[in-house]
Write an enzyme that holds these catalytic residues in place. Structure first.
Site, PDB file in Angstrom:
ATOM      1  N   GLU A   1      35.713  53.292  34.764  1.00 46.68           N
ATOM      2  CA  GLU A   1      36.405  52.240  35.503  1.00 46.68           C
ATOM      3  C   GLU A   1      37.281  51.488  34.504  1.00 46.68           C
ATOM      4  OE1 GLU A   1      35.525  48.277  38.211  1.00 46.68           O
ATOM      5  OE2 GLU A   1      34.578  48.579  36.274  1.00 46.68           O
TER       6      GLU A   1
ATOM      7  N   ASP B   1      31.050  51.637  34.093  1.00 48.23           N
ATOM      8  CA  ASP B   1      31.602  50.367  34.572  1.00 48.23           C
ATOM      9  C   ASP B   1      32.335  49.641  33.450  1.00 48.23           C
ATOM     10  OD1 ASP B   1      31.600  48.498  36.915  1.00 48.23           O
ATOM     11  OD2 ASP B   1      30.685  47.163  35.441  1.00 48.23           O
TER      12      ASP B   1
END
Length: 214
Positions: A106, A69
């Site tokens: 990401e 993330d």
């Protein structure tokens, strides 16, 4: 320090949104997303060692890889070289346990910026392609979708010497669902998914999207 601390009010005032005051010790700590999520200090070798040991532990438990993330925010997003250096170190450490480990980052940004992370991580979510597919399907026009895809892949190929997996998707948990964006049009949704599943890359489907949730 395992976290990023300062007593310099000039530093805090330059970026006050991301610095949070700890009254108990009279210092500010850095937390990009919120005061409840202090950022780790990756300039500390002990932090890197601890994070690597956590990753290796789960690989030994049978996990095949990780979704990373906000991968561009280990350091501030303008410090690309430091971010890339860390993820290169992390990936190599994971490959010692599992040479085929899969990492997908990401990196929510434009294609050239994403490309700068592709060699270090091996795979990144293709945000520009996501928008291109949905815009094309919504309008019913190709908008040079194929040439757009070719430009993306040429950029990634050059950055990663052709050794990467394009993580293609339509929406994720931070976005409005596909069916909502297409105002419930099942036909258009089917076209979008058909494009996703036939374009080159490894397709990701956000939970609920497979049954047309809004």
């Amino acid at each position: 320090h395992y976290y990023v601390w300062t007593t310099d009010t000039k530093v805090v005032n330059r970026d006050s949104r991301h610095w949070h005051y700890a009254s108990s010790i009279g210092e500010w700590y850095y937390g990009f997303f919120s005061s409840h999520m202090p950022d780790l200090n990756y300039d500390n070798p002990a932090v890197r060692k601890a994070v690597i040991s956590i990753g290796q532990y789960w690989l030994k438990m049978g996990v095949d890889g990780f979704r990373l993330d906000a991968a561009k925010l280990i350091y501030p997003s303008n410090e690309v070289a430091k971010n890339v250096q860390w993820w290169t170190q992390f990936r190599r450490a994971m490959q010692k346990v599992n040479p085929r480990v899969y990492l997908v980052g990401e990196v929510w940004d434009k294609t050239p910026y994403i490309a700068s992370y592709m060699k270090a991580l091996g795979s990144c979510f293709d945000f520009p392609l996501s928008g291109a597919i949905i815009n094309s399907v919504r309008s019913g026009k190709s908008h040079s979708l194929v040439s757009h895809l070719m430009r993306i892949r040429q950029t990634y190929n050059k950055a990663a010497d052709g050794k990467y997996i394009d993580a293609i998707f339509l929406t994720n948990h931070d976005m409005e669902r596909l069916m909502s964006q297409l105002k419930g049009n099942v036909g258009k949704a089917r076209i979008a998914v058909s494009l996703l599943l036939t374009f080159p890359g490894s397709p990701f489907i956000s939970y609920g999207e497979e049954i047309g949730m809004k």
